[in-house]
Design a protein around this motif. Structure first.
Motif, PDB file in Angstrom:
ATOM      1  N   GLY A  22     -30.368  -6.719   2.464  1.00 23.31           N
ATOM      2  CA  GLY A  22     -29.928  -5.393   2.888  1.00 23.31           C
ATOM      3  C   GLY A  22     -30.313  -4.316   1.891  1.00 23.31           C
ATOM      4  O   GLY A  22     -30.741  -3.217   2.275  1.00 23.31           O
ATOM      5  N   LEU A  23     -30.177  -4.619   0.591  1.00 25.36           N
ATOM      6  CA  LEU A  23     -30.574  -3.674  -0.446  1.00 25.36           C
ATOM      7  C   LEU A  23     -32.052  -3.334  -0.342  1.00 25.36           C
ATOM      8  O   LEU A  23     -32.459  -2.159  -0.371  1.00 25.36           O
ATOM      9  CB  LEU A  23     -30.292  -4.264  -1.829  1.00 25.36           C
ATOM     10  N   VAL A  24     -32.868  -4.365  -0.243  1.00 26.56           N
ATOM     11  CA  VAL A  24     -34.323  -4.174  -0.250  1.00 26.56           C
ATOM     12  C   VAL A  24     -34.776  -3.396   0.986  1.00 26.56           C
ATOM     13  O   VAL A  24     -35.586  -2.463   0.885  1.00 26.56           O
ATOM     14  CB  VAL A  24     -35.034  -5.538  -0.347  1.00 26.56           C
ATOM     15  N   ILE A  25     -34.279  -3.781   2.155  1.00 24.36           N
ATOM     16  CA  ILE A  25     -34.679  -3.095   3.387  1.00 24.36           C
ATOM     17  C   ILE A  25     -34.215  -1.638   3.362  1.00 24.36           C
ATOM     18  O   ILE A  25     -34.967  -0.722   3.741  1.00 24.36           O
ATOM     19  CB  ILE A  25     -34.111  -3.835   4.617  1.00 24.36           C
ATOM     20  N   SER A  26     -33.001  -1.409   2.916  1.00 23.06           N
ATOM     21  CA  SER A  26     -32.466  -0.044   2.870  1.00 23.06           C
ATOM     22  C   SER A  26     -33.269   0.815   1.899  1.00 23.06           C
ATOM     23  O   SER A  26     -33.577   1.980   2.182  1.00 23.06           O
ATOM     24  CB  SER A  26     -31.001  -0.069   2.465  1.00 23.06           C
ATOM     25  N   PHE A  27     -33.595   0.243   0.743  1.00 21.18           N
ATOM     26  CA  PHE A  27     -34.429   0.985  -0.207  1.00 21.18           C
ATOM     27  C   PHE A  27     -35.774   1.354   0.414  1.00 21.18           C
ATOM     28  O   PHE A  27     -36.275   2.466   0.246  1.00 21.18           O
ATOM     29  CB  PHE A  27     -34.650   0.158  -1.471  1.00 21.18           C
ATOM     30  N   PHE A  28     -36.376   0.424   1.158  1.00 24.49           N
ATOM     31  CA  PHE A  28     -37.676   0.665   1.767  1.00 24.49           C
ATOM     32  C   PHE A  28     -37.609   1.828   2.761  1.00 24.49           C
ATOM     33  O   PHE A  28     -38.500   2.683   2.802  1.00 24.49           O
ATOM     34  CB  PHE A  28     -38.161  -0.606   2.452  1.00 24.49           C
ATOM     35  N   VAL A  29     -36.535   1.870   3.521  1.00 26.15           N
ATOM     36  CA  VAL A  29     -36.354   2.978   4.472  1.00 26.15           C
ATOM     37  C   VAL A  29     -36.235   4.302   3.722  1.00 26.15           C
ATOM     38  O   VAL A  29     -36.830   5.318   4.113  1.00 26.15           O
ATOM     39  CB  VAL A  29     -35.118   2.734   5.354  1.00 26.15           C
ATOM     40  N   VAL A  30     -35.479   4.307   2.632  1.00 35.28           N
ATOM     41  CA  VAL A  30     -35.335   5.520   1.815  1.00 35.28           C
ATOM     42  C   VAL A  30     -36.690   5.968   1.277  1.00 35.28           C
ATOM     43  O   VAL A  30     -37.033   7.152   1.304  1.00 35.28           O
ATOM     44  CB  VAL A  30     -34.338   5.276   0.661  1.00 35.28           C
ATOM     45  N   ALA A  31     -37.478   5.019   0.779  1.00 37.64           N
ATOM     46  CA  ALA A  31     -38.798   5.353   0.237  1.00 37.64           C
ATOM     47  C   ALA A  31     -39.718   5.891   1.323  1.00 37.64           C
ATOM     48  O   ALA A  31     -40.461   6.860   1.106  1.00 37.64           O
ATOM     49  CB  ALA A  31     -39.415   4.119  -0.426  1.00 37.64           C
ATOM     50  N   LEU A  32     -39.682   5.297   2.514  1.00 36.88           N
ATOM     51  CA  LEU A  32     -40.506   5.782   3.623  1.00 36.88           C
ATOM     52  C   LEU A  32     -40.152   7.221   3.982  1.00 36.88           C
ATOM     53  O   LEU A  32     -41.035   8.070   4.161  1.00 36.88           O
ATOM     54  CB  LEU A  32     -40.315   4.888   4.848  1.00 36.88           C
ATOM     55  N   TYR A  33     -38.867   7.483   4.073  1.00 38.26           N
ATOM     56  CA  TYR A  33     -38.427   8.822   4.467  1.00 38.26           C
ATOM     57  C   TYR A  33     -38.827   9.860   3.421  1.00 38.26           C
ATOM     58  O   TYR A  33     -39.386  10.918   3.753  1.00 38.26           O
ATOM     59  CB  TYR A  33     -36.908   8.819   4.661  1.00 38.26           C
ATOM     60  N   ALA A  34     -38.551   9.570   2.152  1.00 39.59           N
ATOM     61  CA  ALA A  34     -38.849  10.541   1.095  1.00 39.59           C
ATOM     62  C   ALA A  34     -40.347  10.766   0.945  1.00 39.59           C
ATOM     63  O   ALA A  34     -40.814  11.912   0.792  1.00 39.59           O
ATOM     64  CB  ALA A  34     -38.250  10.061  -0.228  1.00 39.59           C
ATOM     65  N   HIS A  35     -41.128   9.705   1.005  1.00 43.99           N
ATOM     66  CA  HIS A  35     -42.572   9.853   0.813  1.00 43.99           C
ATOM     67  C   HIS A  35     -43.244  10.495   2.028  1.00 43.99           C
ATOM     68  O   HIS A  35     -44.265  11.183   1.875  1.00 43.99           O
ATOM     69  CB  HIS A  35     -43.195   8.493   0.490  1.00 43.99           C
TER      70      HIS A  35
END
Length: 720
Positions: free
Chosen positions: A308-321
């Motif tokens: 859950g941590l890893v997937i959530s972080f990936f979504v955050v990175a996608l949105y910000a980038h």
């Protein structure tokens, strides 16, 4: 097609070398600095800081030098970097326990890999600027090369733990990296010639705004924030996982690889992702991150929580980038954009590795970054006004009433339940004000912050050092010390004062550690060494006339163990015993002439595995400090890893007698008697005394696998 192929290959190779060297050099230095999660976050701070320098150099050279001068200067710097190959620890470098570990880590990386990494770090914006000056197709929009750059970075990061590390040692990997760096010089030369032939002026880049419009400070701050959030979140997630699973390259690489993949997917003309499509996923991801970082799911995160941590972080990175890409400037400001973006990433590293350990007494940076990340979804209409702020404050104050009732009226002291009350109250006030997002955010924030300060955490002590988070707490029977997410020492509340306390948990009198220390081996031992202090539980097995020494890398641990206000094992049983500070392997290697009758290796903090203390070379160091009839004990209790496998391989190669005990514990009769796992090694069976015939200690044969060395170790191969 020749020109775009050359430039794509050049930037791909450069990015591959850039991100391959990060886990490679970290692996090289681990035997010197240790395997704390903070080593990687500090290393990332170094890499991100050098990246700023590389991008700034690229920005200044493209602005003030002609194309031919740029090419000549960069090739000269590339040639200078060859003097630092192959990569290695500078001769004569030693760890100093009295100097800041973070500073020593930064210096070691700077001297060892700083120049080659600096050259590589400049290539992404520089090669794009060169392509804009070439006669290649799509030269009017060189941002597509940044996607190729991040694809190369991603390939390198995944190749290191999945291919290179399992098959080759660090030496051979380093040699292959050096060959790749040599080949890069040729690609840079060809790319530079293509740029020089194409002309001296860059073509206008198609971007969101006017190519020559001046960049506003507001825009720069926006870029910084969009770069800061995923960088800081990546490091917070990495620290959390490393604390629970171990500080190894694979764990470092996975979040970083996803971080780069987010660039590949977002810095592209193809709409793999859109801001609108990611918005709801981003909100869900923030909820997941907030739940885990707040501790509602428990101090220790299992594999589902990690996923859950890893997937959530990936979504955050996608949105910000994706937001970064949509706000990119024109070609006149291309290199400035990358400088600012790298600065935002470095600020994330600075916050996580330097500021957070000083500002917080727990791993709070993940929660703080999650709160900062929520600001990214605020549109102009959502920004607070004085009226909306007043409404938010009023409703927020009302929202903390349920918490106050639970605490002071009902007397609830269950911390997880109180956290649920806070989260529920925050959600309710946010929903109540959903038509005015700024008011909702202010109200929810008031509830959350109030909860974090008001809810008692049950700590007698809570602190943090470079090597981890420390906490002393108690229930109605036991006081316990937690390092990371693992309990490292316990004392009965009834045994404080001048009495000799009973060691508990892994060190219980019925357990394997006590069996050895109270046997004929312990009775005849004159000198005993213990690597890993904890709260000093083993000290109460010291017998009159024995000389004991402890080895501890973290001074905070020693302070806790020797403070009788927290624990009395040391003060009542062995207050005069010295503690040797620093990495135990390095300290032991310098203690020529010292020989122990019993040497205990008890440094497996949390569920992390300090590989450099487990390798064949480490075992040889321990044997050098062991008397001919001495006994070597490894305490290897662990949730995930069968550490006995590499130990058995080295023991067989060295001709040692190996025994292991999987102690089941006796918590049914005594809550302080828990399971543990211990490996015992000696040069002869006679050295084991009566334990040689003890059925609880069974032979530990080698499984025939590859021996772990400082050059090669594969932690994935010993997953249970």
């Amino acid at each position: 097609m020749f020109v775009p192929v050359v430039f794509t290959a050049t930037i791909f190779l450069s990015a591959s070398l850039l991100f391959f060297v990060q886990p490679l050099f970290a692996k090289i230095v681990l035997p010197q600095i240790g395997g704390a999660p903070a080593v990687w976050t500090t290393a990332m701070l170094f890499f991100q800081s050098v990246l700023i320098g590389g991008y700034l150099y690229s920005h200044l050279s493209t602005r003030y030098l002609g194309t031919r001068a740029q090419v000549g200067l960069h090739l000269a710097l590339w040639a200078l970097a060859l003097w630092f190959l192959p990569l290695s620890i500078p001769e004569g470098w030693t760890y100093d326990a009295d100097t800041s570990v973070a500073w020593q880590t930064l210096v070691l990386f700077g001297v060892g890999v700083g120049v080659p990494f600096g050259v590589l770090s400049a290539n992404a914006p520089l090669i794009q600027a060169w392509y804009a000056r070439s006669d290649g197709p799509s030269a009017d929009d060189p941002y597509f090369l940044y996607g190729a750059s991040n694809l190369g970075s991603l390939a390198a990061l995944l190749a290191f733990p999945l291919v290179a590390e399992p098959l080759f040692g660090a030496t051979r990997i380093g040699q292959g990296w050096a060959i790749g760096f040599l080949a890069l010089g040729g690609f840079l030369l060809v790319s530079g010639l293509c740029a020089a032939r194409g002309g001296s002026a860059a073509r206008p880049v198609l971007a969101a705004g006017s190519d020559h419009a001046p960049v506003q400070l507001k825009q720069i701050v926006h870029w910084l924030l969009l770069a800061f959030v995923p960088s800081s979140m990546m490091l917070a997630v990495t620290t959390k996982i490393s604390t629970d699973l171990g500080a190894i390259p694979l764990i470092w690489v996975v979040p970083l690889a996803l971080y780069l993949l987010s660039f590949v997917l977002t810095f592209s003309r193809r709409n793999y992702t859109t801001t609108g499509g990611l918005r709801w996923a981003y909100l869900v991801a923030l909820g997941c991150l907030g739940t885990i970082f707040s501790g509602i799911t428990g101090a220790h995160t299992n594999f589902y929580g990690i996923a859950g941590l890893v997937i959530s972080f990936f979504v955050v990175a996608l949105y910000a980038h994706r937001r970064l890409y949509e706000n990119r400037p024109g070609s006149a400001h291309l290199t400035l954009f990358y400088v600012v973006m790298s600065l935002g990433g470095a600020l994330g590293g600075l916050f996580n590795s330097i500021i957070a350990p000083v500002a917080f007494d727990s791993l709070a940076e993940g929660g703080v970054t999650t709160l900062v990340a929520t600001t990214l979804i605020l549109t102009a209409a959502m920004r607070p006004t004085w009226k909306s702020a007043k409404v938010g404050i009023l409703v927020g104050l009302l929202g903390i009433v349920p918490l106050m009732i639970a605490l002071w009226v009902l007397g609830i002291d269950n911390r997880p339940l109180l956290k649920v009350v806070v989260m529920a109250s925050a959600a309710i006030v946010a929903l109540a004000l959903r038509r005015t997002m700024s008011s909702a955010a202010i109200a929810a924030l008031i509830v959350a912050i109030t909860g974090s300060y008001v809810i008692p955490d049950g700590s007698l002590y809570q602190g943090r050092s470079f090597f981890g988070a420390h906490r002393v707490s108690q229930d109605t029977i036991l006081r316990q010390y937690t390092n990371g997410t693992t309990i490292h020492g316990v004392q009965r509340l009834s045994q404080f004062g001048d009495m000799r306390p009973d060691p508990l948990f892994y060190y219980h009198k019925n357990g394997p550690m006590a069996q050895v220390l109270t046997s004929d081996i312990g009775d005849t031992a004159k000198k005993v060494g213990v690597v890993g202090l904890g709260v000093g539980s083993l000290a109460c097995y010291r017998q009159p006339g024995q000389e004991w020494q402890f080895y501890e890398i973290d001074r905070v641990v020693d302070d806790i163990a020797r403070n009788p206000a927290y624990f009395t094992f040391m003060s009542n049983c062995a207050g005069d015993t010295p503690t040797n500070f620093g990495d135990a392997r390095m300290v032991l290697a310098r203690q020529d002439g010292l020989q122990y009758d019993i040497l205990v290796i008890d440094a497996y903090g949390s569920d992390a595995v300090p590989i450099h203390l487990t390798t064949h070379e480490a075992m040889q160091v321990y044997l050098d400090r062991l008397s001919p009839d001495g006994v070597l004990l490894y305490h290897i209790s662990n949730r995930y890893y069968a550490i006995q496998r590499p130990l058995a391989r080295s023991a067989e190669t060295l001709g040692l007698v190996a025994r292991i005990q999987h102690y089941p514990g006796g918590s049914g009769k005594d809550p302080g008697d828990i399971p543990s796992r211990v490996v015992m090694l000696s040069r002869s069976e006679a050295a084991l005394g009566v334990i040689a015939d003890d059925p609880r200690w069974v032979p530990l044969p080698s499984d025939g696998g590859r021996i772990w060395t400082d050059d090669y170790a594969n932690l994935l191969s010993v997953l249970e």
